[in-house]
Design a protein around this motif. Structure first.
Motif, PDB file in Angstrom:
ATOM      1  N   ILE A 296     -27.671 -25.096  20.876  1.00 44.98           N
ATOM      2  CA  ILE A 296     -27.610 -23.646  20.670  1.00 44.98           C
ATOM      3  C   ILE A 296     -28.443 -23.290  19.442  1.00 44.98           C
ATOM      4  CG2 ILE A 296     -26.066 -21.680  20.304  1.00 44.98           C
ATOM      5  CD1 ILE A 296     -23.855 -23.472  21.646  1.00 44.98           C
ATOM      6  N   ALA A 297     -29.225 -22.231  19.562  1.00 45.41           N
ATOM      7  CA  ALA A 297     -30.149 -21.815  18.498  1.00 45.41           C
ATOM      8  C   ALA A 297     -29.444 -21.664  17.160  1.00 45.41           C
ATOM      9  CB  ALA A 297     -30.811 -20.494  18.878  1.00 45.41           C
TER      10      ALA A 297
ATOM     11  N   ASP B 123     -30.482 -27.706  11.155  1.00 40.89           N
ATOM     12  CA  ASP B 123     -31.892 -27.963  10.896  1.00 40.89           C
ATOM     13  C   ASP B 123     -32.550 -28.612  12.119  1.00 40.89           C
ATOM     14  OD1 ASP B 123     -31.935 -31.076  10.391  1.00 40.89           O
ATOM     15  OD2 ASP B 123     -30.199 -30.272   9.307  1.00 40.89           O
ATOM     16  N   ALA B 124     -33.847 -28.754  12.065  1.00 39.74           N
ATOM     17  CA  ALA B 124     -34.608 -29.295  13.197  1.00 39.74           C
ATOM     18  C   ALA B 124     -34.313 -30.772  13.459  1.00 39.74           C
ATOM     19  CB  ALA B 124     -36.099 -29.091  12.969  1.00 39.74           C
ATOM     20  N   GLY B 125     -33.594 -31.440  12.583  1.00 41.68           N
ATOM     21  CA  GLY B 125     -33.237 -32.836  12.814  1.00 41.68           C
ATOM     22  C   GLY B 125     -32.488 -33.028  14.117  1.00 41.68           C
ATOM     23  N   ARG B 126     -31.624 -32.097  14.459  1.00 36.68           N
ATOM     24  CA  ARG B 126     -30.870 -32.202  15.718  1.00 36.68           C
ATOM     25  C   ARG B 126     -31.798 -32.133  16.922  1.00 36.68           C
ATOM     26  NH1 ARG B 126     -27.908 -26.495  16.802  1.00 36.68           N
ATOM     27  NH2 ARG B 126     -29.785 -25.231  16.761  1.00 36.68           N
ATOM     28  N   GLU B 127     -32.819 -31.290  16.830  1.00 35.26           N
ATOM     29  CA  GLU B 127     -33.778 -31.150  17.927  1.00 35.26           C
ATOM     30  C   GLU B 127     -34.606 -32.421  18.087  1.00 35.26           C
ATOM     31  OE1 GLU B 127     -35.802 -27.534  16.754  1.00 35.26           O
ATOM     32  OE2 GLU B 127     -33.830 -26.675  16.307  1.00 35.26           O
ATOM     33  N   HIS B 128     -34.927 -33.051  16.957  1.00 32.72           N
ATOM     34  CA  HIS B 128     -35.683 -34.309  17.006  1.00 32.72           C
ATOM     35  C   HIS B 128     -34.842 -35.418  17.644  1.00 32.72           C
ATOM     36  CE1 HIS B 128     -39.441 -33.241  15.035  1.00 32.72           C
ATOM     37  NE2 HIS B 128     -38.717 -32.414  14.311  1.00 32.72           N
TER      38      HIS B 128
ATOM     39  N   ILE C 116     -37.914 -27.326  18.360  1.00 33.14           N
ATOM     40  CA  ILE C 116     -37.891 -26.263  19.365  1.00 33.14           C
ATOM     41  C   ILE C 116     -38.365 -24.962  18.724  1.00 33.14           C
ATOM     42  CG2 ILE C 116     -36.380 -24.851  20.843  1.00 33.14           C
ATOM     43  CD1 ILE C 116     -36.709 -27.732  21.823  1.00 33.14           C
ATOM     44  N   ASP C 117     -39.201 -24.215  19.437  1.00 31.32           N
ATOM     45  CA  ASP C 117     -39.602 -22.877  19.001  1.00 31.32           C
ATOM     46  C   ASP C 117     -38.604 -21.902  19.610  1.00 31.32           C
ATOM     47  OD1 ASP C 117     -40.677 -20.413  18.462  1.00 31.32           O
ATOM     48  OD2 ASP C 117     -42.686 -20.900  19.184  1.00 31.32           O
TER      49      ASP C 117
END
Length: 137
Positions: A86-87, A6-11, A18-19
Motif C-alpha cells: 500500500i502506498a 521507505d522504498a526498502g520494502r519495495e526493493h 515503485i513510482d
C-alpha cells in the motif's frame, strides 16, 4: 507501532522502487519467498498483528512459511506468499500478505497445519502432494 514506508520494502518485494504517482495506491505481488517475508516483518514494513480479512496474523503466516521452507519434503516444492503493498501516502500504508501458495510433495504435518491455519480463506485449495493455495480478501 509505526510502520516503515521507505522504498526498502519495495526493493524487497519487487526488486525496484515503485513510482506511486503512476501506479495508484496499491500494487499486488506474487512469489514472495519466506526469507523476504521475514525481512519485511523484521524491517517493520508489516505489522505482526495485521490480518487480511479472516487470515492468520502476518507473523503467523511468516512463521508458517519459515517452518516449511526447509522442511522435508516441502523443500522440494515451491512456497511463496502473495499480497499487496500500500502506498506510503495512504493511512494504512503497509505490506499485507493475502495468502500462501505451495506446489510440490507434502508431508502429513504440512497438510494438517495448512488446513488448520488457512481453512477460513475466501479461496482455499489443498491437494496432497500437488499444491495448496489460499487467498484472503
Amino acid at each position: 507501532m509505526n510502520l516503515a514506508t521507505d522504498a526498502g520494502r519495495e526493493h524487497i518485494v519487487f526488486g525496484h522502487e515503485i513510482d506511486w504517482s503512476v501506479t495508484g495506491s496499491v500494487v499486488k505481488f506474487e512469489g514472495l519467498s519466506p526469507a523476504d517475508a521475514r525481512a519485511l516483518l523484521a524491517g517493520g514494513y508489516m505489522h505482526p498483528d495485521t490480518r487480511s480479512g479472516r487470515s492468520p496474523t502476518m507473523a503467523e503466516m511468516v512463521e508458517f512459511m519459515e517452518r516449511y521452507a526447509e522442511a522435508v519434503p516441502e523443500r522440494e516444492g515451491m512456497l511463496s506468499a502473495h499480497g499487496r503493498v500500500i502506498a506510503p501516502t495512504e493511512p494504512d500504508s503497509e505490506v499485507v500478505l493475502e495468502g500462501v501458495i505451495y506446489s510440490g510433495p507434502t508431508s502429513d504435518a504440512f497438510v494438517k497445519e495448512y488446513a488448520t491455519l488457512f481453512y477460513r480463506a475466501d479461496s482455499f485449495m489443498l491437494e496432497k502432494d500437488l499444491h495448496a493455495r489460499c487467498w484472503f480478501d
